[in-house]
Motif scaffolding. Sequence first.
Motif, PDB file in Angstrom:
ATOM      1  N   ILE A 118       0.906  -1.289  -0.057  1.00  0.00           N
ATOM      2  CA  ILE A 118       0.114   0.010  -0.016  1.00  0.00           C
ATOM      3  C   ILE A 118       0.927   1.271  -0.057  1.00  0.00           C
ATOM      4  O   ILE A 118       0.642   2.030  -0.643  1.00  0.00           O
ATOM      5  CB  ILE A 118      -0.894   0.142   1.269  1.00  0.00           C
ATOM      6  CG1 ILE A 118      -2.167  -1.125   1.078  1.00  0.00           C
ATOM      7  CG2 ILE A 118      -1.517   1.362   1.236  1.00  0.00           C
ATOM      8  CD1 ILE A 118      -2.870  -1.396   2.245  1.00  0.00           C
ATOM      9  N   VAL A 119       1.792   1.172   0.934  1.00  0.00           N
ATOM     10  CA  VAL A 119       2.738   2.527   0.887  1.00  0.00           C
ATOM     11  C   VAL A 119       3.439   2.635  -0.451  1.00  0.00           C
ATOM     12  O   VAL A 119       3.695   3.763  -0.970  1.00  0.00           O
ATOM     13  CB  VAL A 119       3.830   2.325   1.917  1.00  0.00           C
ATOM     14  CG1 VAL A 119       4.812   3.430   2.118  1.00  0.00           C
ATOM     15  CG2 VAL A 119       3.056   2.590   3.551  1.00  0.00           C
ATOM     16  N   GLU A 120       3.901   1.249  -1.120  1.00  0.00           N
ATOM     17  CA  GLU A 120       4.606   1.490  -2.272  1.00  0.00           C
ATOM     18  C   GLU A 120       3.717   1.966  -3.342  1.00  0.00           C
ATOM     19  O   GLU A 120       4.090   2.807  -4.457  1.00  0.00           O
ATOM     20  CB  GLU A 120       5.051   0.017  -2.665  1.00  0.00           C
ATOM     21  CG  GLU A 120       6.269  -0.034  -3.948  1.00  0.00           C
ATOM     22  CD  GLU A 120       6.480  -1.348  -4.159  1.00  0.00           C
ATOM     23  OE1 GLU A 120       5.609  -2.244  -4.230  1.00  0.00           O
ATOM     24  OE2 GLU A 120       7.907  -1.569  -4.114  1.00  0.00           O
ATOM     25  N   ALA A 121       2.381   1.716  -3.410  1.00  0.00           N
ATOM     26  CA  ALA A 121       1.405   2.211  -4.398  1.00  0.00           C
ATOM     27  C   ALA A 121       0.999   3.491  -4.313  1.00  0.00           C
ATOM     28  O   ALA A 121       0.857   4.051  -5.040  1.00  0.00           O
ATOM     29  CB  ALA A 121       0.421   1.257  -4.340  1.00  0.00           C
ATOM     30  N   THR A 122       1.127   4.155  -2.917  1.00  0.00           N
ATOM     31  CA  THR A 122       0.488   5.467  -3.039  1.00  0.00           C
ATOM     32  C   THR A 122       1.711   6.483  -3.006  1.00  0.00           C
ATOM     33  O   THR A 122       1.505   7.426  -3.112  1.00  0.00           O
ATOM     34  CB  THR A 122      -0.201   5.488  -1.503  1.00  0.00           C
ATOM     35  OG1 THR A 122       0.836   5.258  -0.299  1.00  0.00           O
ATOM     36  CG2 THR A 122      -1.384   4.677  -1.524  1.00  0.00           C
ATOM     37  N   GLY A 123       2.902   5.881  -2.760  1.00  0.00           N
ATOM     38  CA  GLY A 123       4.050   6.873  -2.897  1.00  0.00           C
ATOM     39  C   GLY A 123       4.298   7.186  -1.643  1.00  0.00           C
ATOM     40  O   GLY A 123       5.103   8.403  -1.558  1.00  0.00           O
ATOM     41  N   VAL A 124       3.600   7.185  -0.562  1.00  0.00           N
ATOM     42  CA  VAL A 124       3.891   7.789   0.682  1.00  0.00           C
ATOM     43  C   VAL A 124       4.918   7.364   1.581  1.00  0.00           C
ATOM     44  O   VAL A 124       5.236   6.001   1.401  1.00  0.00           O
ATOM     45  CB  VAL A 124       2.744   7.462   1.625  1.00  0.00           C
ATOM     46  CG1 VAL A 124       2.879   8.040   3.028  1.00  0.00           C
ATOM     47  CG2 VAL A 124       1.128   8.051   0.992  1.00  0.00           C
ATOM     48  N   GLY A 125       5.871   7.960   2.016  1.00  0.00           N
ATOM     49  CA  GLY A 125       7.257   7.589   2.619  1.00  0.00           C
ATOM     50  C   GLY A 125       8.144   8.587   2.940  1.00  0.00           C
ATOM     51  O   GLY A 125       7.717   9.607   2.985  1.00  0.00           O
ATOM     52  N   PHE A 126       8.957   8.208   3.820  1.00  0.00           N
ATOM     53  CA  PHE A 126      10.007   9.041   4.415  1.00  0.00           C
ATOM     54  C   PHE A 126      11.520   8.573   4.182  1.00  0.00           C
ATOM     55  O   PHE A 126      11.641   7.301   4.450  1.00  0.00           O
ATOM     56  CB  PHE A 126       9.605   9.063   5.807  1.00  0.00           C
ATOM     57  CG  PHE A 126      10.482   9.986   6.823  1.00  0.00           C
ATOM     58  CD1 PHE A 126      10.331  11.330   6.557  1.00  0.00           C
ATOM     59  CD2 PHE A 126      11.340   9.583   7.569  1.00  0.00           C
ATOM     60  CE1 PHE A 126      11.188  12.182   7.430  1.00  0.00           C
ATOM     61  CE2 PHE A 126      12.126  10.254   8.451  1.00  0.00           C
ATOM     62  CZ  PHE A 126      12.017  11.877   8.073  1.00  0.00           C
ATOM     63  N   ASP A 127      12.251   9.455   3.694  1.00  0.00           N
ATOM     64  CA  ASP A 127      13.709   9.032   3.615  1.00  0.00           C
ATOM     65  C   ASP A 127      14.399   9.157   4.969  1.00  0.00           C
ATOM     66  O   ASP A 127      14.957  10.272   4.918  1.00  0.00           O
ATOM     67  CB  ASP A 127      14.108   9.800   2.440  1.00  0.00           C
ATOM     68  CG  ASP A 127      15.595   9.152   1.763  1.00  0.00           C
ATOM     69  OD1 ASP A 127      16.201   9.778   0.967  1.00  0.00           O
ATOM     70  OD2 ASP A 127      16.032   8.397   2.555  1.00  0.00           O
ATOM     71  N   LEU A 128      14.705   8.051   5.725  1.00  0.00           N
ATOM     72  CA  LEU A 128      15.039   8.010   6.749  1.00  0.00           C
ATOM     73  C   LEU A 128      16.676   8.412   6.536  1.00  0.00           C
ATOM     74  O   LEU A 128      17.294   8.906   7.455  1.00  0.00           O
ATOM     75  CB  LEU A 128      15.046   6.756   7.700  1.00  0.00           C
ATOM     76  CG  LEU A 128      15.548   6.748   8.909  1.00  0.00           C
ATOM     77  CD1 LEU A 128      15.005   7.555  10.001  1.00  0.00           C
ATOM     78  CD2 LEU A 128      15.341   5.179   9.337  1.00  0.00           C
ATOM     79  N   LEU A 129      17.259   7.774   5.549  1.00  0.00           N
ATOM     80  CA  LEU A 129      18.739   7.728   5.362  1.00  0.00           C
ATOM     81  C   LEU A 129      19.141   9.350   5.183  1.00  0.00           C
ATOM     82  O   LEU A 129      20.169   9.727   5.908  1.00  0.00           O
ATOM     83  CB  LEU A 129      19.287   7.025   4.274  1.00  0.00           C
ATOM     84  CG  LEU A 129      19.193   5.476   4.851  1.00  0.00           C
ATOM     85  CD1 LEU A 129      19.666   4.687   3.558  1.00  0.00           C
ATOM     86  CD2 LEU A 129      20.160   5.153   5.937  1.00  0.00           C
ATOM     87  N   SER A 130      18.572   9.960   4.445  1.00  0.00           N
ATOM     88  CA  SER A 130      18.672  11.270   4.195  1.00  0.00           C
ATOM     89  C   SER A 130      18.341  12.263   5.388  1.00  0.00           C
ATOM     90  O   SER A 130      19.194  13.387   5.708  1.00  0.00           O
ATOM     91  CB  SER A 130      17.718  11.961   3.032  1.00  0.00           C
ATOM     92  OG  SER A 130      18.106  11.336   1.799  1.00  0.00           O
ATOM     93  N   TRP A 131      17.340  11.894   6.083  1.00  0.00           N
ATOM     94  CA  TRP A 131      16.965  12.778   7.180  1.00  0.00           C
ATOM     95  C   TRP A 131      18.002  12.534   8.368  1.00  0.00           C
ATOM     96  O   TRP A 131      18.490  13.303   9.088  1.00  0.00           O
ATOM     97  CB  TRP A 131      15.477  12.100   8.072  1.00  0.00           C
ATOM     98  CG  TRP A 131      15.358  12.985   9.138  1.00  0.00           C
ATOM     99  CD1 TRP A 131      14.710  14.309   9.284  1.00  0.00           C
ATOM    100  CD2 TRP A 131      15.258  12.447  10.510  1.00  0.00           C
ATOM    101  NE1 TRP A 131      14.589  14.540  10.434  1.00  0.00           N
ATOM    102  CE2 TRP A 131      14.693  13.359  11.425  1.00  0.00           C
ATOM    103  CE3 TRP A 131      15.885  11.267  10.991  1.00  0.00           C
ATOM    104  CZ2 TRP A 131      14.905  13.449  12.785  1.00  0.00           C
ATOM    105  CZ3 TRP A 131      15.773  11.228  12.368  1.00  0.00           C
ATOM    106  CH2 TRP A 131      15.323  12.054  13.577  1.00  0.00           C
ATOM    107  N   LEU A 132      18.663  11.315   8.471  1.00  0.00           N
ATOM    108  CA  LEU A 132      19.745  11.018   9.276  1.00  0.00           C
ATOM    109  C   LEU A 132      21.282  11.542   8.819  1.00  0.00           C
ATOM    110  O   LEU A 132      22.202  11.591   9.378  1.00  0.00           O
ATOM    111  CB  LEU A 132      19.985   9.458   9.578  1.00  0.00           C
ATOM    112  CG  LEU A 132      18.751   8.834  10.602  1.00  0.00           C
ATOM    113  CD1 LEU A 132      18.829   7.389  10.523  1.00  0.00           C
ATOM    114  CD2 LEU A 132      18.833   9.470  11.860  1.00  0.00           C
ATOM    115  N   GLY A 133      21.237  12.207   7.589  1.00  0.00           N
ATOM    116  CA  GLY A 133      22.563  12.612   6.836  1.00  0.00           C
ATOM    117  C   GLY A 133      23.314  11.482   6.478  1.00  0.00           C
ATOM    118  O   GLY A 133      24.622  11.616   5.989  1.00  0.00           O
ATOM    119  N   LEU A 134      22.570  10.338   6.235  1.00  0.00           N
ATOM    120  CA  LEU A 134      23.575   9.233   5.513  1.00  0.00           C
ATOM    121  C   LEU A 134      23.375   8.952   4.274  1.00  0.00           C
ATOM    122  O   LEU A 134      23.940   8.029   3.508  1.00  0.00           O
ATOM    123  CB  LEU A 134      23.213   8.152   6.276  1.00  0.00           C
ATOM    124  CG  LEU A 134      23.454   7.904   7.916  1.00  0.00           C
ATOM    125  CD1 LEU A 134      22.865   6.705   8.739  1.00  0.00           C
ATOM    126  CD2 LEU A 134      24.890   8.134   7.687  1.00  0.00           C
ATOM    127  N   GLY A 135      22.463   9.494   3.552  1.00  0.00           N
ATOM    128  CA  GLY A 135      21.966   9.327   1.893  1.00  0.00           C
ATOM    129  C   GLY A 135      22.213  10.372   1.336  1.00  0.00           C
ATOM    130  O   GLY A 135      22.491  11.666   1.167  1.00  0.00           O
TER     131      GLY A 135
END
Length: 96
Positions: A79-96
Amino acid sequence: MLRLRVPHSVTLHRPVPRFGVLFTALPVASRMNATHVLAALVVGIATGFVFAGLRVPLPAPPSLPGIVGIVGIYVGYRIVEATGVGFDLLSWLGLG
């Protein structure tokens, strides 16, 4: 600090439509194939026979609620993949 380098030509996220049935948002290769599902069921039953015959514990939840929980995790992921909802945790942590 460890930094992962990804070439610019690599696409990490694909655009996903926000409408329609859940499986229409999946790529063709990810859609369910009845033959694969049946084969997985047969292999699972055979594996269950082997585990029971050898008297070793199952590598899966031993009750229906546990199995339903695993199915729920899969459905929630899709469902999350189909709706495009998400949060980029690695970028938020400064790792991505």
